[in-house]
Design an enzyme around this catalytic site. Structure first.
Site, mmCIF file in Angstrom:
data_model
loop_
_atom_site.group_PDB
_atom_site.id
_atom_site.type_symbol
_atom_site.label_atom_id
_atom_site.label_comp_id
_atom_site.label_asym_id
_atom_site.label_seq_id
_atom_site.Cartn_x
_atom_site.Cartn_y
_atom_site.Cartn_z
ATOM 1 N N ARG A 295 4.426 -0.071 21.616
ATOM 2 C CA ARG A 295 3.506 0.026 20.475
ATOM 3 C C ARG A 295 2.077 -0.276 20.916
ATOM 4 N NH1 ARG A 295 6.176 -3.497 15.816
ATOM 5 N NH2 ARG A 295 4.258 -2.969 14.689
ATOM 6 N N ASN B 168 -0.889 -5.483 9.439
ATOM 7 C CA ASN B 168 -0.806 -4.671 10.660
ATOM 8 C C ASN B 168 -1.109 -5.513 11.894
ATOM 9 O OD1 ASN B 168 -0.379 -2.674 8.805
ATOM 10 N ND2 ASN B 168 -2.428 -1.799 8.981
ATOM 11 N N ASP C 266 -2.024 -3.848 14.712
ATOM 12 C CA ASP C 266 -2.941 -3.038 15.529
ATOM 13 C C ASP C 266 -4.368 -3.572 15.381
ATOM 14 O OD1 ASP C 266 -2.632 -0.691 12.874
ATOM 15 O OD2 ASP C 266 -4.493 -1.759 13.354
ATOM 16 N N HIS D 54 0.271 -11.247 10.067
ATOM 17 C CA HIS D 54 1.503 -11.058 10.860
ATOM 18 C C HIS D 54 1.215 -10.972 12.356
ATOM 19 C CE1 HIS D 54 3.682 -9.336 7.075
ATOM 20 N NE2 HIS D 54 3.593 -10.639 7.055
ATOM 21 N N CYS E 296 2.375 -18.299 24.507
ATOM 22 C CA CYS E 296 3.300 -18.883 25.478
ATOM 23 C C CYS E 296 4.315 -19.761 24.747
ATOM 24 C CB CYS E 296 2.529 -19.721 26.500
ATOM 25 S SG CYS E 296 3.608 -20.544 27.683
ATOM 26 N N THR F 124 0.565 -0.088 1.558
ATOM 27 C CA THR F 124 1.704 -0.995 1.764
ATOM 28 C C THR F 124 2.809 -0.715 0.760
ATOM 29 O OG1 THR F 124 2.402 -3.293 2.060
ATOM 30 C CG2 THR F 124 0.733 -2.879 0.355
ATOM 31 N N SER F 125 4.055 -0.826 1.226
ATOM 32 C CA SER F 125 5.222 -0.504 0.383
ATOM 33 C C SER F 125 5.632 -1.678 -0.492
ATOM 34 C CB SER F 125 6.395 -0.144 1.291
ATOM 35 O OG SER F 125 6.693 -1.266 2.133
ATOM 36 N N ASN G 156 -2.505 4.025 -2.445
ATOM 37 C CA ASN G 156 -1.326 4.300 -1.614
ATOM 38 C C ASN G 156 -0.991 5.781 -1.681
ATOM 39 O OD1 ASN G 156 0.276 2.401 -0.093
ATOM 40 N ND2 ASN G 156 2.029 3.214 -1.187
ATOM 41 N N LEU G 157 -0.297 6.258 -0.645
ATOM 42 C CA LEU G 157 0.051 7.690 -0.621
ATOM 43 C C LEU G 157 0.925 8.030 -1.816
ATOM 44 C CD1 LEU G 157 -0.205 10.250 1.144
ATOM 45 C CD2 LEU G 157 1.939 9.592 2.258
#
Ligand SMILES: CC(C)NC(=O)[C@H](Cc1c[nH]c2ccccc12)NC(=O)[C@H](CCCC/N=C(/NCCC(=O)O)S[C@H]1O[C@H](COP(=O)(O)OP(=O)(O)OC[C@H]2O[C@@H](n3cnc4c(N)ncnc43)[C@H](O)[C@@H]2O)[C@@H](O)[C@H]1O)NC(=O)OCc1ccccc1
Length: 224
Positions: A55, A88, A90, A105, A113, A172-173, A197-198
């Site tokens: 990823r 996210n 990324d 997250h 470490c 977001t779902s 949202n889509l």
């Protein structure tokens, strides 16, 4: 106007980063929950390292899209009155210029470490077991929050949700907690709420206003 924006995988979809749903939640025959848990890491660290190493390489090949850019522009206008909370891992928000940003997250480009807890930027694939620059042990893990682990920045997030005048969720779902519950907290303390949202999500009914469409179109239209 103090605004809190929660983003999910959908804001990075048009940059070419697959969402959890796109992959049907499956990854190489594994459920995401089976590779993004401390138990999975204990059981089979190589599979987990390959998951995050791949990823990380994929994210390095893509660019922020107009939705990320629009939020960075909005920060220019609102300054400290804007807080972006992303689920996210990324770095597309940062690469678009966002600074008022919390990765609840974690983040794909940082290692943690498990021997000394030091954080360090990832220089080599973790599957190669690079040494921790602090303690020298080969016990690095990706600095992401796995299922069953406490998300980061929860105190700062709660403070912002209680104080905001408006709350927006983008891409977001609403399938993962505690993030999926933020709209309820914000609404409870009087904030206006909007979902971009889509398509309808698991939390759409909780929002006062809903705008459905691809983030690269609906977010700039909402911001500008
Ligand atoms: C599966 C789910 C039911 N399980 C959970 O929620 C669990 C357990 C749980 C806790 N509380 C609960 C309450 C009820 C039920 C379950 C629980 N939660 C946890 O374990 C959390 C930790 C969860 C974090 C796990 N790590 C991730 N990521 C990092 C790693 C990694 O990335 O590998 S979660 C990961 O999955 C989630 C995926 O969701 P989305 O981002 O929304 O993506 P998705 O693909 O689902 O949806 C995409 C959406 O975009 C839309 N879209 C697509 N394309 C576009 C487009 N082009 N434009 C616009 N929108 C678009 C689609 O329509 C869709 O709606 C994100 O959060 C993401 O970060 N920790 C915790 O609870 O600790 C204890 C605790 C206790 C008290 C207080 C605090 C803590």
């Amino acid at each position: 106007m103090r605004l809190v924006v929660l983003t999910g995988a959908g804001i990075s979809a048009e940059s070419g980063v697959p969402t959890f749903r796109d992959a049907g939640g499956l990854w190489e025959g594994h459920r995401v929950e089976d590779v993004a848990t401390p138990e999975a890491f204990g059981r089979d660290p190589d599979t987990v390292h390959r998951f995050y190493d791949s990823r990380r390489h994929a994210v390095a090949q893509v660019e922020p899209n107009p939705a990320h850019d629009a939020l960075a522009r909005l920060e220019g206008a609102l300054g400290d009155d804007l807080l972006v909370i992303t689920q996210n891992v990324d770095d597309l928000h940062e690469r678009a210029g966002s600074r008022r940003l919390l990765h609840m997250h974690g983040d794909l480009l940082t290692a943690r470490c498990t021997a000394c807890e030091a954080r360090s930027p990832i220089a080599a694939d973790l599957i190669e077991r690079p040494r921790c620059p602090e303690c020298g042990e080969r016990m690095l893990r990706p600095d992401v929050v796995w299922f069953g682990e406490l998300p980061y920045h929860l105190d700062e997030i709660d403070e912002a949700l209680l104080a905001c005048d408006a709350f927006a969720a983008i891409g977001t779902s609403g399938a993962v907690y505690p993030a999926a519950g933020f709209v309820m907290t914000a609404a409870e303390f009087g904030a206006r709420t909007i979902e971009l949202n889509l398509a309808a999500s698991e939390i759409t009914p909780l929002f006062e206003e809903v705008r459905h469409g691809p983030a690269s179109l609906v977010v700039p239209a909402w911001v500008d």
